[in-house]
Design an enzyme around this catalytic site. Structure first.
Site, short mmCIF file in Angstrom:
data_model
loop_
_atom_site.label_atom_id
_atom_site.label_comp_id
_atom_site.label_asym_id
_atom_site.label_seq_id
_atom_site.Cartn_x
_atom_site.Cartn_y
_atom_site.Cartn_z
N LYS A 73 0.88 -1.12 -0.05
CA LYS A 73 0.07 -0.07 -0.02
C LYS A 73 0.91 1.23 0.09
O LYS A 73 1.83 1.29 0.78
CB LYS A 73 -0.86 -0.07 1.30
CG LYS A 73 -2.00 1.16 1.24
CD LYS A 73 -2.81 0.83 0.25
CE LYS A 73 -4.01 1.92 0.19
NZ LYS A 73 -3.60 2.79 -0.83
N LYS A 97 4.38 2.42 8.65
CA LYS A 97 3.15 3.26 8.95
C LYS A 97 1.72 2.25 9.20
O LYS A 97 1.02 2.33 9.78
CB LYS A 97 2.87 4.31 7.80
CG LYS A 97 1.90 5.30 8.23
CD LYS A 97 1.63 6.42 6.72
CE LYS A 97 3.16 6.89 6.69
NZ LYS A 97 3.24 7.96 5.71
N LYS A 109 5.30 2.07 -2.69
CA LYS A 109 5.61 3.36 -3.36
C LYS A 109 5.76 3.38 -4.59
O LYS A 109 6.49 2.46 -5.30
CB LYS A 109 6.55 4.25 -2.44
CG LYS A 109 6.46 5.61 -2.33
CD LYS A 109 5.29 5.91 -1.35
CE LYS A 109 4.82 7.20 -1.41
NZ LYS A 109 3.78 7.81 -0.08
N THR A 193 -5.30 12.98 5.95
CA THR A 193 -3.95 13.26 6.43
C THR A 193 -3.93 14.33 7.31
O THR A 193 -3.60 14.00 8.55
CB THR A 193 -3.35 13.60 5.37
OG1 THR A 193 -3.21 12.58 4.26
CG2 THR A 193 -1.61 13.57 5.65
N ASN A 224 -2.52 20.21 0.02
CA ASN A 224 -3.75 19.68 0.59
C ASN A 224 -3.56 19.61 2.06
O ASN A 224 -4.30 19.98 2.75
CB ASN A 224 -3.93 18.12 -0.19
CG ASN A 224 -5.49 17.64 0.29
OD1 ASN A 224 -6.39 18.18 0.18
ND2 ASN A 224 -5.01 16.72 1.00
N SER A 353 -7.44 5.39 3.43
CA SER A 353 -7.19 4.46 2.14
C SER A 353 -7.62 3.12 2.35
O SER A 353 -8.31 2.38 1.55
CB SER A 353 -5.72 4.75 1.57
OG SER A 353 -5.64 5.81 0.95
#
Length: 418
Positions: A73, A97, A109, A193, A224, A353
């Site tokens: 992820k 994480k 990633k 986030t 953002n 997510s």
């Protein structure tokens, strides 16, 4: 072993953090050696037809650091400075994480070397779809689920989902996250986030006896995450006294009006020239301004051993990945500055997510209130666990959070028989 001062590249920093946590946990050397590098990594070169009829060749990467706890992820960034080392480090941080938040994912990633600001929408779409085709054999709902990151957004995720679905011969909304709501995205994803970060700030300030009402906040990076964090902090009574973006930094002692500032940036493309604010020069010195809460929300390596002694914040909450170098970490810890590490502070995005992925698998949408409540619960639990380990082990929050994460990945590897 490199000195702390020599640790500057993101992969070297991530490996150092792993080794420090593993040493405290007594994890066998062969396991550390396994986790120092990604399980798999691919580099692809692919052509894209440009609007003027020419063809350009782009390079992209997808890295899976560990899938011991579940499918990979992690985000996908479009940036001119993308490197495989950077992507590998980010994939490792995603592993920690997800483990820290106890999500059933590993870390991954991706990135493409490009400047999306120089691409038309048509060129960006063709690049996104072609990159999706190139990595399709490595990703998928049960293997690796991409998400937006730097200079990618819900449009890019929509194009990629459509490409994966066409290649798979059926709708695959669970193949990516960060999609538009119309394509099975989750309520609350765009603010996740920042919302998660502010939840950890509330937990930390409560334990530190630091009142939020009237507290001064400085935000480096007004994208953002930074803009939404500013909104949430202002709602809690904080004064957002300075912000920066890639072009400028501005500040005002009595606080910047966040919504007016956001509108100014949307209209002009930058916070530069905001009426009634003073320009901060040089912009990178924004992290040294007097404040109670500092939020680095830009790219890696912005807090170094050079500026760490001049940081005046009592609390640093890392919205960006890897903004604090190891030598700076040591300085801040010795000075009594609490740092909420990236793998905890900015984990709200991957947590929602996960919620989006589950909703895609179930074909059932949650209400925004449900998403917000479950996100807050996950963030509070993860923070409490890391805080308790830090106090018990007499270490900083980053090491403690990494210890929690690495121990969970190690447990998964042991039970798999590795």
């Amino acid at each position: 072993m490199l000195s702390l001062e020599a640790l500057r590249g993101p992969l070297a920093v991530a490996q150092h953090q792993l080794e420090e946590a593993a040493a405290r946990l007594g994890i066998p050397p062969h396991v550390v050696d396994l986790l120092r590098e990604p399980e798999r990594a691919i580099a692809v070169r692919f052509p894209v037809r440009m609007d003027d009829g020419s063809t350009r060749i782009f390079t992209g990467y997808r890295v899976q650091h560990s899938t011991a706890r579940g499918p990979g992820k992690g985000g996908l960034r479009f940036h001119p400075d993308v490197t495989q080392d950077e992507v590998s480090a980010l994939a490792m941080w995603m592993t920690w994480k997800c483990a820290l938040l106890d999500l059933p994912f590993g870390g991954a990633k991706g990135g493409v070397i490009c400047n999306p600001k120089e691409l038309s929408e048509g060129e960006l779409e063709r690049l996104s779809r072609r990159f999706a085709e190139e990595i399709a054999g490595l990703v998928g709902p049960g293997r690796d689920i991409p998400a937006p990151d730097v200079y990618t957004d819900e449009r890019v995720m929509g194009w990629m989902m459509d490409t994966f679905s066409r290649m798979g011969g059926r709708p695959l909304p669970e193949s990516v996250t960060g999609k538009p709501l119309a394509l099975g995205g989750s309520h609350g994803r765009s603010t996740a986030t920042a919302r998660g970060l502010v939840e950890t700030v509330k937990e930390a300030t409560g334990r530190l006896g630091l009142p939020l009402k009237g507290a001064r906040a400085v935000i480096q990076g007004f994208g953002n995450a930074g803009a939404h964090a500013a909104r949430f902090l202002e709602e809690l009574g904080c004064r957002v006294v300075a912000v920066s973006d890639s072009q400028a930094a501005v500040g005002r002692e009595d606080g910047l009006p966040v919504e007016v500032l956001v509108a100014h940036k949307e209209r002009t493309g930058s916070v530069a020239g905001f009426p009634g604010a003073e320009e901060v020069r040089p912009p990178e010195s924004i992290v040294e301004l007097p404040c109670e809460i500092l939020i680095p929300a830009a790219l890696e390596g912005s807090i170094t051993e050079e500026n760490a002694p001049r940081i005046q914040a009592r609390l640093v909450a890392e919205a960006a990945n890897g903004p604090t170098l190891p030598a700076a970490d040591r300085i801040l810890h010795e000075r009594g500055v609490t740092v909420i590490p990236d793998i905890l502070a900015n984990a709200g995005g991957v947590t929602v997510s996960y919620f989006e992925w589950v909703q895609g698998l179930q074909r059932y949408a949650w209400k925004e209130e449900t998403v917000a409540e479950r996100l807050a619960e996950h963030m509070r639990e993860a923070f409490a666990h890391a805080w308790e380990v830090a106090r018990r082990e007499g270490t900083d929050l980053r090491t403690a959070a990494t210890m929690v994460a690495v121990s969970r990945v190690y447990d998964a590897l042991r039970w798999r028989g590795v």
